[in-house]
Design a protein around this motif. Sequence first.
Motif, PDB file in Angstrom:
ATOM      1  N   GLN A  33       2.573   1.924  -3.466  1.00 22.18           N
ATOM      2  CA  GLN A  33       1.758   1.679  -4.656  1.00 22.18           C
ATOM      3  C   GLN A  33       1.846   2.837  -5.654  1.00 22.18           C
ATOM      4  N   TYR A  90     -11.090  -6.152  -9.237  1.00 15.94           N
ATOM      5  CA  TYR A  90     -10.287  -6.349 -10.442  1.00 15.94           C
ATOM      6  C   TYR A  90     -10.888  -5.476 -11.526  1.00 15.94           C
ATOM      7  N   LYS A 124       0.816  -1.214   0.000  1.00 14.60           N
ATOM      8  CA  LYS A 124       0.000   0.000   0.000  1.00 14.60           C
ATOM      9  C   LYS A 124       0.852   1.268   0.000  1.00 14.60           C
ATOM     10  N   ILE A 183      -0.999  -3.242 -10.584  1.00 18.50           N
ATOM     11  CA  ILE A 183      -1.464  -2.214 -11.498  1.00 18.50           C
ATOM     12  C   ILE A 183      -0.840  -2.486 -12.861  1.00 18.50           C
ATOM     13  N   VAL A 225      -6.714  -4.667  -6.752  1.00 17.80           N
ATOM     14  CA  VAL A 225      -6.385  -4.137  -5.431  1.00 17.80           C
ATOM     15  C   VAL A 225      -7.306  -4.768  -4.397  1.00 17.80           C
ATOM     16  N   TYR A 226      -6.845  -4.786  -3.150  1.00 18.75           N
ATOM     17  CA  TYR A 226      -7.607  -5.478  -2.116  1.00 18.75           C
ATOM     18  C   TYR A 226      -7.164  -5.013  -0.737  1.00 18.75           C
ATOM     19  N   ASP A 227      -8.015  -5.221   0.247  1.00 22.00           N
ATOM     20  CA  ASP A 227      -7.649  -4.993   1.646  1.00 22.00           C
ATOM     21  C   ASP A 227      -8.815  -5.425   2.522  1.00 22.00           C
ATOM     22  N   ARG A 233      -3.528   4.328  -2.377  1.00 26.23           N
ATOM     23  CA  ARG A 233      -4.088   3.186  -3.106  1.00 26.23           C
ATOM     24  C   ARG A 233      -3.746   1.911  -2.340  1.00 26.23           C
ATOM     25  N   GLU A 234      -4.621   0.926  -2.461  1.00 23.83           N
ATOM     26  CA  GLU A 234      -4.401  -0.318  -1.746  1.00 23.83           C
ATOM     27  C   GLU A 234      -3.315  -1.161  -2.412  1.00 23.83           C
ATOM     28  N   ALA A 235      -2.833  -2.151  -1.692  1.00 18.47           N
ATOM     29  CA  ALA A 235      -1.839  -3.070  -2.225  1.00 18.47           C
ATOM     30  C   ALA A 235      -2.435  -3.882  -3.368  1.00 18.47           C
ATOM     31  N   GLY A 236      -1.582  -4.310  -4.301  1.00 18.08           N
ATOM     32  CA  GLY A 236      -2.062  -5.125  -5.398  1.00 18.08           C
ATOM     33  C   GLY A 236      -1.231  -4.983  -6.645  1.00 18.08           C
ATOM     34  N   GLY A 274      -6.166  -3.214 -13.095  1.00 18.53           N
ATOM     35  CA  GLY A 274      -5.418  -3.685 -11.943  1.00 18.53           C
ATOM     36  C   GLY A 274      -6.259  -4.489 -10.981  1.00 18.53           C
TER      37      GLY A 274
END
Length: 233
Positions: A65, A110, A62, A85, A98-100, A80-83, A96
């Motif tokens: 990012q 997604y 995160k 891009i 991203v999630y949390d 922005r959340e981790a994930g 991309g």
Amino acid sequence: MEKLIREVRTLKIYAGVLTVMCFLFFFLAFKNGSNEHFKEIDVERINIVEKDGTLKMVISNKERQHPGLVNHKALKPREREAGLIFFNSIGDECGGLVYDGNEKESGMVYSVDQRNTDQVMQLQYFEAAGKDKNRVYGLKLWDRPDDFPLEKIIKFEDSLKKLNDPAASKKAYAKLREEGKLTNERFFAGKTADGDVGIFIRDTKGKVRLKLYVDKNNQTHIESLDDNGKPIK
């Protein structure tokens, strides 16, 4: 003279050893077809690039990012959340994952972006903590105009922020909607916060026109609506 000859000989030996060491270093580090193998690695961010340095994907936590790209230019820093891009060859972010999740809420998205603008398709999951949870998940689609790309959207929103006038902002957005330059949701298939599971289709103005769903009491519904949201018998 003998001293000078010894120094020259020493320099030659030194240069020869250094050359061999440099050759071995570059050969071992960059030899063709070599692959490093790691059983485990901890990293905060990985940039996937082409041979020419073009950024194609970022895997990040995160804090580090990437904020996104438009025409090879990074957007302003934002949270922005981790994930993951993704970026295309014309220098734009193109989607991309991203999630949390925490004690209050959780989610995963997604996204697939339309060229030169933002997302037009998402697989999404959101859940709020509490007794009712308000869990929503499914597939969502949008329509985005070709003549109002992301760069223009960013400039438009930045100019409204500088005005700091809610009434003027509302009027400006209404004008854009009338001109067909705003994004409209067109389709959702999944579960709503009310517990309905089905398909919900909207018209070009973003108004729900057709619903096919099963409610939380297991009752089936097929509803056709006019542009005012009233049922059509």
